[in-house]
Design a protein around this motif. Structure first.
Motif, short mmCIF file in Angstrom:
data_model
loop_
_atom_site.label_atom_id
_atom_site.label_comp_id
_atom_site.label_asym_id
_atom_site.label_seq_id
_atom_site.Cartn_x
_atom_site.Cartn_y
_atom_site.Cartn_z
N MET A 94 -5.65 14.93 7.50
CA MET A 94 -4.86 14.12 6.57
C MET A 94 -5.61 13.88 5.27
SD MET A 94 -2.78 11.31 8.87
CE MET A 94 -4.22 10.44 9.40
N LYS A 99 -3.99 13.05 0.96
CA LYS A 99 -3.49 11.68 1.12
C LYS A 99 -4.53 10.71 0.57
CE LYS A 99 -0.32 12.48 4.72
NZ LYS A 99 0.96 11.86 4.73
N SER A 100 -4.06 9.59 0.12
CA SER A 100 -4.98 8.57 -0.38
C SER A 100 -5.70 7.91 0.79
CB SER A 100 -4.21 7.50 -1.17
OG SER A 100 -3.37 6.77 -0.29
N ARG A 101 -6.79 7.25 0.48
CA ARG A 101 -7.57 6.61 1.54
C ARG A 101 -6.75 5.56 2.27
NH1 ARG A 101 -13.52 5.53 -1.13
NH2 ARG A 101 -14.04 7.72 -1.38
N ARG A 102 -5.97 4.83 1.54
CA ARG A 102 -5.16 3.78 2.15
C ARG A 102 -4.15 4.37 3.13
NH1 ARG A 102 -3.60 -1.69 -0.20
NH2 ARG A 102 -5.56 -1.19 -1.19
N SER A 103 -3.48 5.46 2.75
CA SER A 103 -2.49 6.06 3.65
C SER A 103 -3.15 6.74 4.84
CB SER A 103 -1.60 7.05 2.90
OG SER A 103 -2.35 8.14 2.44
N VAL A 104 -4.38 7.27 4.63
CA VAL A 104 -5.11 7.85 5.77
C VAL A 104 -5.44 6.76 6.78
CG1 VAL A 104 -7.28 8.93 6.46
CG2 VAL A 104 -6.03 9.85 4.53
N VAL A 106 -3.81 3.86 7.24
CA VAL A 106 -2.57 3.39 7.86
C VAL A 106 -2.06 4.41 8.88
CG1 VAL A 106 -0.13 2.86 7.42
CG2 VAL A 106 -1.91 1.92 5.94
N GLU A 107 -2.00 5.68 8.48
CA GLU A 107 -1.52 6.70 9.41
C GLU A 107 -2.53 6.97 10.52
OE1 GLU A 107 0.05 10.21 7.58
OE2 GLU A 107 0.96 9.05 5.96
N ARG A 109 -4.28 4.65 12.00
CA ARG A 109 -4.00 3.61 13.01
C ARG A 109 -2.79 3.98 13.86
NH1 ARG A 109 -4.95 -1.60 9.16
NH2 ARG A 109 -7.21 -1.50 9.19
#
Length: 150
Positions: A94, A99-104, A106-107, A109
């Motif tokens: 991912m 993907k941005s760090r934040r979305s990595v 969240v996804e 988790r």
């Protein structure tokens, strides 16, 4: 070399995981050996006092439960390194996909919850299968010893 580097080198070896598995499984087996002996001793004391085959049923269900828990613990110990590798692969993929760090995070988790749920379902199914198989085998052994002793 520092202790941390030695630890990382040792833990990365497959033989280390095999040895850890054997140690943990031997510990589980030896700690449950007293349970197994007490179940068999209880059956030995009670199968002559009862005119039915219920002591064989109780003892076989208890033996099946002990072996089912042991098999789930052993399977979990083997599965943990594979689960970690899968999780790391998914998260790294991912991250490389842009993907941005934040979305990595969240996804990651979400993926962690999905992997843990799937592993729990598989462990429960396999543990129940082993428990059922051991309970049936123990019942036939106990019932044959019950019917041959009377």
């Amino acid at each position: 070399m520092t202790t941390y580097k030695l630890f990382l080198r040792a833990i990365s070896k497959r033989s280390t995981w095999v040895c850890l598995f054997l140690v943990v499984y031997a510990t589980l087996l030896s700690s449950s050996w007293n349970w197994l002996n007490s179940i068999v001793d209880w059956y030995g004391e009670n199968h002559n006092t009862s005119s039915s085959g219920w002591p064989a049923v109780y003892a076989s269900v208890l033996l099946g439960a002990v072996f089912g828990v042991l098999s789930m613990a052993a399977a979990l110990f083997i599965a943990v390194p594979a689960i970690v590798v899968i999780w790391i692969s998914v998260v790294v993929t991912m991250a490389f996909a842009g993907k941005s760090r934040r979305s990595v995070v969240v996804e990651g988790r979400i993926v962690t919850k999905e992997i843990a749920g799937f592993v729990f379902k598989v462990l429960l199914k396999e543990g129940n299968f082993v428990a059922l198989l051991c309970a049936l085998l123990a019942y036939f052994v106990f019932f044959n010893s019950y019917s041959s002793s009377t």
